[in-house]
Design a protein around this motif. Structure first.
Motif, PDB file in Angstrom:
ATOM      1  N   ILE A  13      -8.180  -2.098  -3.325  1.00  0.00           N
ATOM      2  CA  ILE A  13      -7.299  -2.247  -2.166  1.00  0.00           C
ATOM      3  C   ILE A  13      -5.875  -2.466  -2.638  1.00  0.00           C
ATOM      4  O   ILE A  13      -5.602  -3.341  -3.473  1.00  0.00           O
ATOM      5  CB  ILE A  13      -7.740  -3.431  -1.276  1.00  0.00           C
ATOM      6  CG1 ILE A  13      -9.171  -3.184  -0.759  1.00  0.00           C
ATOM      7  CG2 ILE A  13      -6.786  -3.629  -0.110  1.00  0.00           C
ATOM      8  CD1 ILE A  13      -9.733  -4.336   0.042  1.00  0.00           C
ATOM      9  N   VAL A  14      -4.978  -1.648  -2.110  1.00  0.00           N
ATOM     10  CA  VAL A  14      -3.552  -1.810  -2.386  1.00  0.00           C
ATOM     11  C   VAL A  14      -2.928  -2.663  -1.292  1.00  0.00           C
ATOM     12  O   VAL A  14      -3.157  -2.431  -0.099  1.00  0.00           O
ATOM     13  CB  VAL A  14      -2.847  -0.441  -2.450  1.00  0.00           C
ATOM     14  CG1 VAL A  14      -1.331  -0.618  -2.398  1.00  0.00           C
ATOM     15  CG2 VAL A  14      -3.221   0.300  -3.716  1.00  0.00           C
ATOM     16  N   PHE A  15      -2.132  -3.639  -1.703  1.00  0.00           N
ATOM     17  CA  PHE A  15      -1.379  -4.468  -0.767  1.00  0.00           C
ATOM     18  C   PHE A  15       0.095  -4.117  -0.893  1.00  0.00           C
ATOM     19  O   PHE A  15       0.672  -4.236  -1.987  1.00  0.00           O
ATOM     20  CB  PHE A  15      -1.593  -5.956  -1.064  1.00  0.00           C
ATOM     21  CG  PHE A  15      -2.997  -6.427  -0.805  1.00  0.00           C
ATOM     22  CD1 PHE A  15      -3.335  -7.050   0.382  1.00  0.00           C
ATOM     23  CD2 PHE A  15      -3.992  -6.228  -1.757  1.00  0.00           C
ATOM     24  CE1 PHE A  15      -4.633  -7.476   0.622  1.00  0.00           C
ATOM     25  CE2 PHE A  15      -5.289  -6.644  -1.530  1.00  0.00           C
ATOM     26  CZ  PHE A  15      -5.621  -7.271  -0.328  1.00  0.00           C
ATOM     27  N   ILE A  16       0.686  -3.657   0.189  1.00  0.00           N
ATOM     28  CA  ILE A  16       2.121  -3.365   0.227  1.00  0.00           C
ATOM     29  C   ILE A  16       2.798  -4.561   0.871  1.00  0.00           C
ATOM     30  O   ILE A  16       2.600  -4.846   2.050  1.00  0.00           O
ATOM     31  CB  ILE A  16       2.414  -2.080   1.019  1.00  0.00           C
ATOM     32  CG1 ILE A  16       1.709  -0.879   0.386  1.00  0.00           C
ATOM     33  CG2 ILE A  16       3.923  -1.838   1.091  1.00  0.00           C
ATOM     34  CD1 ILE A  16       1.856   0.406   1.179  1.00  0.00           C
ATOM     35  N   VAL A  42       1.672  -3.300  -4.503  1.00  0.00           N
ATOM     36  CA  VAL A  42       2.920  -2.548  -4.471  1.00  0.00           C
ATOM     37  C   VAL A  42       3.936  -3.473  -3.821  1.00  0.00           C
ATOM     38  O   VAL A  42       3.868  -3.738  -2.624  1.00  0.00           O
ATOM     39  CB  VAL A  42       2.783  -1.240  -3.680  1.00  0.00           C
ATOM     40  CG1 VAL A  42       4.143  -0.585  -3.485  1.00  0.00           C
ATOM     41  CG2 VAL A  42       1.835  -0.291  -4.397  1.00  0.00           C
ATOM     42  N   THR A  43       4.831  -4.008  -4.627  1.00  0.00           N
ATOM     43  CA  THR A  43       5.715  -5.067  -4.131  1.00  0.00           C
ATOM     44  C   THR A  43       7.096  -4.533  -3.791  1.00  0.00           C
ATOM     45  O   THR A  43       7.616  -3.643  -4.464  1.00  0.00           O
ATOM     46  CB  THR A  43       5.830  -6.208  -5.161  1.00  0.00           C
ATOM     47  OG1 THR A  43       6.547  -7.290  -4.580  1.00  0.00           O
ATOM     48  CG2 THR A  43       6.562  -5.762  -6.412  1.00  0.00           C
ATOM     49  N   GLU A  94       6.705  -1.337  -8.237  1.00  0.00           N
ATOM     50  CA  GLU A  94       7.820  -2.013  -7.583  1.00  0.00           C
ATOM     51  C   GLU A  94       8.645  -0.995  -6.795  1.00  0.00           C
ATOM     52  O   GLU A  94       8.993   0.064  -7.313  1.00  0.00           O
ATOM     53  CB  GLU A  94       8.704  -2.717  -8.610  1.00  0.00           C
ATOM     54  CG  GLU A  94       7.974  -3.791  -9.399  1.00  0.00           C
ATOM     55  CD  GLU A  94       8.808  -4.368 -10.531  1.00  0.00           C
ATOM     56  OE1 GLU A  94      10.052  -4.350 -10.409  1.00  0.00           O
ATOM     57  OE2 GLU A  94       8.219  -4.804 -11.532  1.00  0.00           O
ATOM     58  N   VAL A  95       8.944  -1.332  -5.549  1.00  0.00           N
ATOM     59  CA  VAL A  95       9.740  -0.481  -4.671  1.00  0.00           C
ATOM     60  C   VAL A  95      11.058  -1.184  -4.387  1.00  0.00           C
ATOM     61  O   VAL A  95      11.066  -2.312  -3.889  1.00  0.00           O
ATOM     62  CB  VAL A  95       9.005  -0.200  -3.345  1.00  0.00           C
ATOM     63  CG1 VAL A  95       9.902   0.583  -2.382  1.00  0.00           C
ATOM     64  CG2 VAL A  95       7.708   0.552  -3.594  1.00  0.00           C
ATOM     65  N   ARG A  96      12.165  -0.525  -4.701  1.00  0.00           N
ATOM     66  CA  ARG A  96      13.473  -1.074  -4.342  1.00  0.00           C
ATOM     67  C   ARG A  96      13.687  -0.857  -2.848  1.00  0.00           C
ATOM     68  O   ARG A  96      13.558   0.250  -2.345  1.00  0.00           O
ATOM     69  CB  ARG A  96      14.562  -0.391  -5.165  1.00  0.00           C
ATOM     70  CG  ARG A  96      14.510  -0.726  -6.649  1.00  0.00           C
ATOM     71  CD  ARG A  96      15.354   0.215  -7.479  1.00  0.00           C
ATOM     72  NE  ARG A  96      14.801   1.559  -7.493  1.00  0.00           N
ATOM     73  CZ  ARG A  96      15.341   2.575  -8.170  1.00  0.00           C
ATOM     74  NH1 ARG A  96      16.440   2.389  -8.874  1.00  0.00           N
ATOM     75  NH2 ARG A  96      14.784   3.770  -8.130  1.00  0.00           N
ATOM     76  N   CYS A 156       7.618   7.901  -4.009  1.00  0.00           N
ATOM     77  CA  CYS A 156       6.950   7.744  -5.307  1.00  0.00           C
ATOM     78  C   CYS A 156       5.791   6.757  -5.201  1.00  0.00           C
ATOM     79  O   CYS A 156       4.731   6.960  -5.810  1.00  0.00           O
ATOM     80  CB  CYS A 156       7.942   7.263  -6.358  1.00  0.00           C
ATOM     81  SG  CYS A 156       9.227   8.463  -6.768  1.00  0.00           S
ATOM     82  N   ALA A 157       5.984   5.695  -4.419  1.00  0.00           N
ATOM     83  CA  ALA A 157       4.910   4.711  -4.244  1.00  0.00           C
ATOM     84  C   ALA A 157       3.708   5.350  -3.565  1.00  0.00           C
ATOM     85  O   ALA A 157       2.551   5.063  -3.915  1.00  0.00           O
ATOM     86  CB  ALA A 157       5.410   3.518  -3.436  1.00  0.00           C
ATOM     87  N   ALA A 158       3.963   6.196  -2.579  1.00  0.00           N
ATOM     88  CA  ALA A 158       2.855   6.873  -1.901  1.00  0.00           C
ATOM     89  C   ALA A 158       2.064   7.737  -2.876  1.00  0.00           C
ATOM     90  O   ALA A 158       0.823   7.741  -2.866  1.00  0.00           O
ATOM     91  CB  ALA A 158       3.395   7.724  -0.754  1.00  0.00           C
ATOM     92  N   ASP A 159       2.770   8.462  -3.718  1.00  0.00           N
ATOM     93  CA  ASP A 159       2.078   9.291  -4.700  1.00  0.00           C
ATOM     94  C   ASP A 159       1.305   8.437  -5.702  1.00  0.00           C
ATOM     95  O   ASP A 159       0.186   8.774  -6.102  1.00  0.00           O
ATOM     96  CB  ASP A 159       3.085  10.181  -5.435  1.00  0.00           C
ATOM     97  CG  ASP A 159       3.725  11.199  -4.500  1.00  0.00           C
ATOM     98  OD1 ASP A 159       3.079  11.574  -3.515  1.00  0.00           O
ATOM     99  OD2 ASP A 159       4.869  11.589  -4.749  1.00  0.00           O
ATOM    100  N   TYR A 160       1.892   7.330  -6.122  1.00  0.00           N
ATOM    101  CA  TYR A 160       1.195   6.423  -7.036  1.00  0.00           C
ATOM    102  C   TYR A 160      -0.107   5.931  -6.397  1.00  0.00           C
ATOM    103  O   TYR A 160      -1.164   5.912  -7.046  1.00  0.00           O
ATOM    104  CB  TYR A 160       2.093   5.238  -7.379  1.00  0.00           C
ATOM    105  CG  TYR A 160       1.411   4.199  -8.245  1.00  0.00           C
ATOM    106  CD1 TYR A 160       1.373   4.337  -9.625  1.00  0.00           C
ATOM    107  CD2 TYR A 160       0.774   3.104  -7.669  1.00  0.00           C
ATOM    108  CE1 TYR A 160       0.729   3.393 -10.414  1.00  0.00           C
ATOM    109  CE2 TYR A 160       0.128   2.152  -8.453  1.00  0.00           C
ATOM    110  CZ  TYR A 160       0.108   2.309  -9.818  1.00  0.00           C
ATOM    111  OH  TYR A 160      -0.532   1.387 -10.593  1.00  0.00           O
TER     112      TYR A 160
END
Length: 775
Positions: free
Chosen positions: A9-12, A46-47, A63-65, A74-78
């Motif tokens: 599970i990914v937590f955004i 994903v922070t 890490e998302v700026r 890029c985070a979505a693709d990751y």
């Protein structure tokens, strides 16, 4: 993590070591879901990253700026390539970039895994952009979680969300014992004192000043009382306002002579220390000033530890403190705060009744129970067949990454000293012989304003300050603008004609529209107001730059009628210039195409849209078509060369082609799309940008990936190796514009028959756009 974990599970969200309530919530959620899962759970975080100095460790994986659009893609693709089973989003508007946090939807629309979103805020009277952002978020989510019943009702009544899609899961509460506060007071040197506690990130909405005004009456009734204000100033408040609110509270303590009865702990405490403070408190107070707060982790903690609570009636408090679990007082009412606190401190029966009711209620909401509830929700199979879209993916959605360079300031920093931006370079080395010019510093200020709005780092702000200072110095008392300055900081006495005035107004307008902080507004506005009356004296390009600045000014101050009148005069002047110069075979403003041609239709697109002026848009359409017909050959752009230009009836100069032409085309085509919603403009915009990367007459890239600079021009035998200010800033403006355009590309879907080589602006563009809420 166990190798046989079967639920990834990914937590955004935000996550420690970032100090905010959402980060703490997510850490508690992950820890308690892990306990409930019994080894069958693998979290990936994903922070949202607001501070590059923070060092993250597992389970943070990405890490998302916050304000960088491409990071969301890029985070979505990751995530898509990480073989996850589910995505859990912790949503608070202030965490995500874009209008009302809309960048998050860019990410979610691309995901293949199902999405469960926990809403930490639901607005009852949202502005249109916040309403749209919330509806997009819910549309991208398979399930949404709210923390109280009111949230479920608001989603249905205000946003039209099907109640079947909403789940109610309360905020988790620490599972602490019911204790006598006296056993913990020695940890803080408070033996024999009655204690009142408020904790959380400090800002003006907390209403702490009303509690301070209540304290003299409370002290008179209970001289041993100590009020503890625990928590650091909210980071965003600290960034824009500093510690002014905390200082005002400390001054109030002195004025009320409460130094022996109020203590401020200006720090972010860890869970263990927070639990000690909670256990040492007799009364917990939340004197917040607005009802529109749907959740409160601090209040939930206080209820869970069995505190006697006094609170104003914001939404979270009315539910948590119902049925005798606490005392509610009106907003901004110090007298009632004092009365309720005194009653609790003086009446043991009331004190223990409130504590017992709160503690018993909190047992149903302890973090182990909430972790179990979330784990069961994550294991549901109802949304396992997640489908992100019922139609084919658009060009923007299928890009694994935005295929453009990362914006970089390396060469711009090299070209800048403490005075300003050098005009020229010998290859990559600044050429001091030519000094500085206002034109380049104005372009630089626009670029840094745009850059800082997407990439808010200290280097960009430093450059922005230097360029703004240069422009302020370039302005004469009568509002006119000087352009050329020697290396010894002396202005030229007899300057040639220039368009620096218009570019400076555009730069000041850019700062007014998106200032790095409110303090910049006054400087830019004062300068702008002093010069704007001189716009009618400008030549066409200077007038066009000024139009762009005035439109930016009106973005910030739409009611500024004097600026609107000046804008109308300038736009009408450009239209009149066109009408006096055009011929059946020559749809242009002059008898010659020279430099920065695209800014003329660009300005009329923006002005026409701003003023609702159909004649401006009509002229913009005709002139943009004409310019495209003479610079785009169906495969790549070939801009008018500066060695002879293109005079009506004479051959067009092929070289030297300059980067300012490509930048102008990129920005014009974005304005054309905004005005017409014709998606072909975004395709052409990318072709114009690709001129920098080699899609030109020589097949040679002008952008230097090593130095991060841009060559000064395309010559018959190759590129001009010098990397001066105009070319480098032109590339950066183009790059920032193209990155912004990718954020809207999924709304602009060209038909399969579209041919960008054909005339664009007279095509039928009346087809209804897809409802963004249904994207």
């Amino acid at each position: 993590m166990a190798k046989d974990a079967n639920k990834r599970i990914v937590f955004i969200s935000t996550f420690p070591p970032r100090r905010c309530g959402i980060a703490t919530f997510t850490a508690d959620l992950v820890r308690n879901v892990e306990a409930a899962a019994g080894g069958r759970f693998e979290p990936l975080i994903v922070t949202m990253c607001s501070d590059h100095a923070l060092k993250y460790s597992d389970p943070v994986k990405f890490e998302v700026r916050q304000n960088v659009r491409r990071d969301y893609l890029c985070a979505a693709d990751y995530i898509n390539f990480s073989h996850v089973d589910l995505v859990s989003v912790q949503h608070e508007f202030g965490l995500f970039g874009g209008d009302a946090g809309s960048y998050l939807s860019l990410l979610l629309k691309r995901l293949k895994a199902p999405v469960v979103t926990t809403l930490h805020t639901v607005l009852d009277h949202p502005q249109p952009d916040y309403r749209k952002s919330m509806m997009d978020l819910c549309d991208c989510s398979d399930l949404v979680v709210t923390m109280n019943e009111r949230g479920v009702t608001m989603l249905a009544d205000i946003y039209g969300i099907d109640t079947k899609k909403a789940r109610l899961i309360p905020h988790g509460i620490p599972d602490l014992p019911f204790v006598d506060s006296n056993y913990y007071k020695h940890k803080f040197g408070l033996e024999g004192r009655r204690t009142i506690l408020t904790f959380g990130l400090i800002n003006k909405n907390k209403g702490i000043e009303y509690m301070l005004r209540a304290m003299p009456e409370i002290v008179a009734a209970e001289p041993s009382v100590m009020y503890i204000v625990l928590g650091m100033t909210h980071p965003l408040v600290l960034k824009y306002e500093g510690e002014s609110y905390r200082f005002s509270l400390q001054q109030m303590v002195k004025d009320l002579r409460l130094e022996d009865h109020v203590i401020f702990h200006n720090r972010f405490v860890d869970d263990a220390e927070l639990h000690n403070f909670l256990c040492a408190a007799d009364v917990y107070v939340t004197p917040y000033l607005s009802h529109a707060q749907l959740t409160s982790g601090t209040l939930a903690f206080a209820v869970g530890t069995g505190k006697a609570v006094v609170s104003t009636p914001y939404w979270a408090a009315t539910e948590l403190l119902a049925d005798g679990r606490g005392c509610l007082v009106p907003f901004a009412d110090s007298d009632r705060l004092a009365q309720e606190v005194i009653a609790i401190l003086k009446d043991d029966a009331l004190f223990y009744s409130l504590r017992g009711e709160a503690y018993d209620y909190g047992r149903s909401r302890t973090w182990p129970r909430i972790g179990q509830t979330y784990w069961e929700l994550f294991c549901e199979t109802d949304f396992s067949a997640h489908v992100t879209s019922g139609s084919a993916l658009t060009a923007a959605e299928t890009l694994s990454n935005i295929e453009v360079p990362e914006p970089a300031l390396d060469h711009l920093i090299r070209l800048t000293d403490d005075t300003g931006l050098y005009q020229h370079a010998k290859f990559t080395i600044p050429n001091r012989a030519h000094g500085y010019c206002t034109d380049d510093n104005a372009r630089g200020l626009i670029a840094m304003t745009w850059y800082h709005s997407q990439y808010p780092d200290a280097q960009a702000l430093r450059l922005l300050d230097i360029y703004l200072s240069f422009l302020v110095h370039a302005q004469n008392p009568d509002g006119t603008i000087r352009n050329f300055m020697d290396f010894d900081r002396g202005w030229w006495a007899d300057e040639p004609a220039h368009d620096a005035f218009g570019r400076v107004l555009w730069a000041w307008g850019a700062v007014i529209a998106t200032p790095p902080s409110p303090s910049y507004l006054s400087v830019a506005k004062d300068c702008f107001d002093r010069s704007v009356g001189l716009v009618p004296r400008q030549h066409p390009r200077g007038m066009a730059y000024a139009v762009l600045g005035m439109c930016d000014y009106l973005r910030r101050f739409p009611g500024a009628s004097d600026i609107k009148r000046e804008l109308e005069v300038a736009a009408d002047g450009l239209v009149r210039q066109y009408e006096e110069s055009c011929y059946p075979d020559w749809d242009w403003f002059e008898d010659i195409l020279t430099y920065d041609n695209a800014v003329l239709p660009h300005a009329l697109f923006v002005a026409g849209e701003n003023l609702g002026n159909s004649r401006c848009l009509e002229v913009a359409q005709k002139t943009a078509d004409f310019l495209l017909e003479n610079t785009f050959d169906g495969d790549h752009f070939s801009f008018v060369g500066c060695n002879g230009w293109y005079e009506r009836g004479k051959p067009r100069a092929e070289f030297d082609q300059q980067p300012i032409e490509a930048a102008g085309a990129v920005m014009m085509l974005r304005a054309a799309y905004d005005a017409t919603k014709n998606p072909q403009f975004l395709t052409l915009q990318r072709r114009a940008f690709d001129w920098f990367l080699g899609a030109n007459d020589l097949g040679t890239a002008l952008y230097d990936f090593t130095t991060k600079g841009c060559s000064d021009g395309l010559m018959p035998g190759g590129i001009n190796g010098n990397q001066g200010a105009e070319s480098t800033v032109s590339f950066l403006l183009s790059l920032l514009t193209i990155i912004e355009s990718y954020a809207i590309a999924d709304k602009a879907q060209p038909k399969a028959t579209d041919n960008p080589a054909e005339p664009l602006l007279h095509a039928d563009s009346t087809e209804d756009e897809k409802d963004p809420a249904q994207s």
